[in-house]
Design an enzyme around this catalytic site. Sequence first.
Site, PDB file in Angstrom:
ATOM      1  N   THR B 120       0.839  -1.111  -0.115  1.00 60.94           N
ATOM      2  CA  THR B 120       0.053   0.064  -0.008  1.00 60.94           C
ATOM      3  C   THR B 120       0.750   1.301  -0.018  1.00 60.94           C
ATOM      4  O   THR B 120       0.612   2.265   0.631  1.00 60.94           O
ATOM      5  CB  THR B 120      -0.726  -0.085   1.414  1.00 60.94           C
ATOM      6  OG1 THR B 120      -0.217  -0.125   2.459  1.00 60.94           O
ATOM      7  CG2 THR B 120      -2.016  -0.991   0.919  1.00 60.94           C
ATOM      8  N   THR B 196       3.118  -4.487   5.030  1.00 60.20           N
ATOM      9  CA  THR B 196       3.787  -4.591   6.296  1.00 60.20           C
ATOM     10  C   THR B 196       3.640  -6.066   7.053  1.00 60.20           C
ATOM     11  O   THR B 196       4.545  -6.336   7.684  1.00 60.20           O
ATOM     12  CB  THR B 196       3.226  -3.628   7.212  1.00 60.20           C
ATOM     13  OG1 THR B 196       1.943  -3.635   7.399  1.00 60.20           O
ATOM     14  CG2 THR B 196       3.679  -2.218   6.675  1.00 60.20           C
ATOM     15  N   ASP B 197       2.622  -6.661   6.732  1.00 61.71           N
ATOM     16  CA  ASP B 197       2.502  -7.956   7.580  1.00 61.71           C
ATOM     17  C   ASP B 197       3.855  -9.168   7.532  1.00 61.71           C
ATOM     18  O   ASP B 197       4.108  -9.589   8.476  1.00 61.71           O
ATOM     19  CB  ASP B 197       1.143  -8.802   7.085  1.00 61.71           C
ATOM     20  CG  ASP B 197      -0.069  -8.209   7.653  1.00 61.71           C
ATOM     21  OD1 ASP B 197      -0.061  -7.292   8.134  1.00 61.71           O
ATOM     22  OD2 ASP B 197      -1.019  -8.825   7.392  1.00 61.71           O
ATOM     23  N   LYS B 275       7.299  -6.987  12.737  1.00 60.43           N
ATOM     24  CA  LYS B 275       6.230  -6.313  13.203  1.00 60.43           C
ATOM     25  C   LYS B 275       5.484  -6.705  14.534  1.00 60.43           C
ATOM     26  O   LYS B 275       5.273  -7.778  14.841  1.00 60.43           O
ATOM     27  CB  LYS B 275       5.157  -6.540  12.103  1.00 60.43           C
ATOM     28  CG  LYS B 275       3.977  -5.539  12.112  1.00 60.43           C
ATOM     29  CD  LYS B 275       2.905  -5.798  10.902  1.00 60.43           C
ATOM     30  CE  LYS B 275       1.828  -5.013  10.877  1.00 60.43           C
ATOM     31  NZ  LYS B 275       0.958  -5.330   9.575  1.00 60.43           N
TER      32      LYS B 275
END
Lengths: 703, 475
Positions: B120, B196-197, B275
Amino acid sequence: MAETEIHRGGVRPPADFNPRTDPPLDFPDREFGEMTPDDYAALGFMAGLEVHQQLATRGKLFCRCPAGLRTTRVDAEVLRHMRPTLSELGEYDGTALMEFKTRKEIVYLLERGTVCTYEMDDTPPFEIDREAVGIALEICRLLNLDLVTELHVMRKQYLDGSIPTGFQRTAMMGVGGVIPFRVPDLGIDRDLRIRQLSLEEDSCREVSDVGHRIVFRTDRLGVPLTETVTEPEFLTPAELQAGARLVARVARATGKVLRGPGAARQDVNVSVAGGRRIEIKGVPHHRGLPRLVHVEAFRQLNLLRIREELRRRGVTPEMLPDPPQGFAWETSPLVAEVGSLLRRCAFRPVLDAIEEGETVVAVRLPGFAGLLARRTQPGITFSRELADRVRVIACLTGQPFLVHSDLGDYGLGSGPWNQVRKALRAGAEDALVVVWGPRRDADTAAREILIRAREALDGIPAETRQAFPDGTTGFERILPGPDRMYPDTDTPPVAIPDEWVAEISARLPETPWERQARYERMGLSPRAAWELAGAPWADLYDELKPREGEIARRLADALARRIPWAYRRGRLESVIDPSRGVAARSYPYRLPSAQRLAPLVRAVEAGEIEPDALDAALAELLDRPEADAVEILDGFRKRGDEDARLDEVVAEVAARAREELPGRPVEVRLRWAMGRAMASLRGRVPAATVRERLLAALAEETA
Amino acid sequence: MSGDGKGPAPGSGAHPDDYKGYREPLLSVLKENGVTVWCIVRAKTTKGVFEGLILPRSETADPYHLVLKLGSGYNVGLRYDTIQSIEKTGYFRAEYRIPEQEFPVDPAKPRVKLFGTGGTIASRLDYRTGAVIPAFSPGELYGSVPELADICNLETEKLFGVFSENMGPEQYLVLAEKIGEAIRAGYDGIVIGHGTDTMHHTAAALSFMVQRPPVPIVMVGSQRSSDRPSSDAAQNLINATWTAAHGPIAEVMVCMFGPTSDRYNLLHRGTRVRKMHSSTRSTFRTIGDIPLAMVENGKLTPLQEGWAPRRDDREVEIHPVFEERVTIAYYYPNMHPDVIDALVEKGYRGIVLAGTGLGHVNRRLYPALERARDAGVLVFMTLQTLWGFVQMYVYETGREILGLGVIPLANMLPEVAYIKLGWALGMHPDDPEKVVELMQTPIAGEITPREPHDGYLVFQGGVPEMKEFLGRIWS
């Protein structure tokens, strides 16, 4: 403005222009209070409302923080910026771009009890608060709105930082309602059309806005709010005020909305003939509304007069082009950097600016000579329109940050002005603006001045304006269009089952207009009925169940007089919890209980206390909250010796009247004597009887 | 916006997208009334009259509601059985377009290659799912983040269009090869846009597959999608691009928000980053060490020493291999041995255990671990605690587990160990000893010799010193 055909919302937004295109340029300037409804009609005045009402829910709309708390404690700060983004229909919104130009540092003050990571945009929204949806549905039903069957949460962009996400989550609940609008005092007896009601989250409270840094408190952020939008059908400032009161009453009728400072705020849309819709934001009181819109109406008229004059002088938009990229003074013949010319001017603020390394810029406005000094609002001239833009968009907040040539030699002195004039090849027909600030801000300022000057040729720029306590307004931001709405991808649509609506409809409270009519049926005058229907003590009144007719009338009058009176005397306890700031379901102060007042009403109804005495007895009950009610009422009760007492008092007072007011006309002596006699007879003998007897006694004397 | 006001005439060879997302029972309602998506209509319902534009319906939403965009900009849903009639009054097709401008070229500026994987970094809305879909080209990026042109000459290449959770070995290999090509082609830095995951998985993979790069390789994403004004995307992209173009550190790094405020970004080493929060901006944290550097507004401040410096040569080792039959087994009390047996039976070649405490599992597993060892399956020990070292000598349990052939991996993070094991088995498919040696030898900081005193800082709110710290941090 009046797109009556599409009041339920076509694809185009309601047109922003006043339906009348002929500005009454010759209409004389009149102060507020000197205008008749016909005068406002001549102006083409029309206004509409957007009423924001906080709901008394336990939790916030999209997270599980408590709603309605108020705090000034600060546990932490977060700093953010905002960037414009693409809307659903593929374009940037004008407001969004303007806010981006301001390049603000936005600081949020956090307090752990009132805010979580949702409000800080660090956690996605939780499920929408059902309690809030229920209350909003109830208000929709009271407003006779057509309900949607599925809520879609939208994002309405706000890049001013007042919401950390950069958008407000909001959902349309109902459209196209009609409610009775009957205000006897103003001779209003018609329908008020409600365009729509949406349910949305409240924004932050602004703490300060200095230069490029704006600070917000977040306690209020996310509290559920209804926004009720009326059609722009208010034709005078007084009608607008009455409309605001009516809409507020509807929400309060549910008993499920917050009261107190800031719990209800309205945005007002105003236009005059030849003008366009201007939105004045966040007015917290009804009191100042009429003056505010009056002043705005004349500001618009004055801007139209300036437009007319500019047209007469042959000024065109092409004469005020935007500077190409680069610093404006390097790329535009209308802008010059004049710091070096003003090194020896006599104006301290400019000298200070030069000393601090700021950039001083002059902007030439062709054909504008004299117009910057034209009055637009009380005590305010057209130059303020330019200064406001510079303040908000270029973030210049030092005072002053701008001078202009229509002030005569003011500030710079005639020599420096002439040099600036020469530098820009300005003629006598041109106006000059000198503005100073940090280099990038000075560039933005010069560009904004040209933009605003060009808009003068268009007349009235589409803006939202902030209200000041003196009734004037200032530029807040460019009026946003529907382009700033796009769907919230974080929340699913919420179906509104018919059963839920039916359940709410089955237990709707009495509407304000039903209440108003009921009071009229009880014998109150139309005016008293309108007032009581909106009074905070209306529930108390109903609980006291006064008998129709005289007693109902007298009780309404007495409460209207004595409750504010008792509050002023400090006899009513405030229920504003300092930690909550606002109070749900009640007036901001504690009303007396029906239990304390009911014996008085019953005693009057039973003939034990004269209706005359109701007001005085009520006053005493309120004024001595600790005293025994029975004892107080006993003081007003008839005792059976009224006839003898009447004889005694009449004789005594008539005699004293003769001594103290010898030779005065009978009416004077009567007035004097009534006061004396009623002091000891009130409640026990009807005033008319006392008057009759005194008159007879005094007449006897005279004879 | 565009719209010709007409649109397709009813019945004239309808387009499949005309009813985008609508299913029965609403589909019939639309067809009976001769209207399609993007028609401007006046819908009479039992609840009242609504005028607006018919929008596509999300396929994951229920099939009962018609979505109208009203003139006010609001969307509303109308249930099919309340609709009495729909009258078409116009047609308006919306187009999604990020304002695109040509990315300016300045020969004096460094060249940066931006690889897109999905994610994104820039995005737009998709009506069908109601979700955010990526948008990506230098022009689009320049249109939404014009600051990039001040930093470098940016060239982009979209490698995949997958969301973070769908990234895997297949993509790692392509990415490694592409990075090698870009380095040899002379780019001064590489940026990888990534969801990001699983960004830290990919960062670890690239750390092993791309060794001794001469230029920065910077992974970047956003926690708030770029379709929102408060997005962290622009700041992340600006700082990542600056790091790639001008930064001195030639390693695989993740460049994401430091604090939740829009302040600075942190550069995390690709093998030590994780993360740590599902949604906050400051989610990426270096575990067991301090971050490599801070970067903010064209200024990079190293926090660590000993990083690999940028070089002028174009040499780089690319090792694009991966054995997919590896897994992580997250231990829990009373774990049954059949969990391990099943993995062995299914042909897994390596297992990373995420053990408790210093690296422990229960006794019940011992027979299964023995069977795994005998079957030639490599079993490694890492920690659920994430912070700290595996130390299997302190307790008897640890010593027993070592005796079963389980190999300790010091302070390597479980996910990193999983990635490294897949890669090491790919490097030496037939030589378990080499694999074990490779696993225990640090290549890219995945095992550190020591944990600094500030390598573990999970602060607790509420305590006085944190209150004080948070109260004055940005004042």
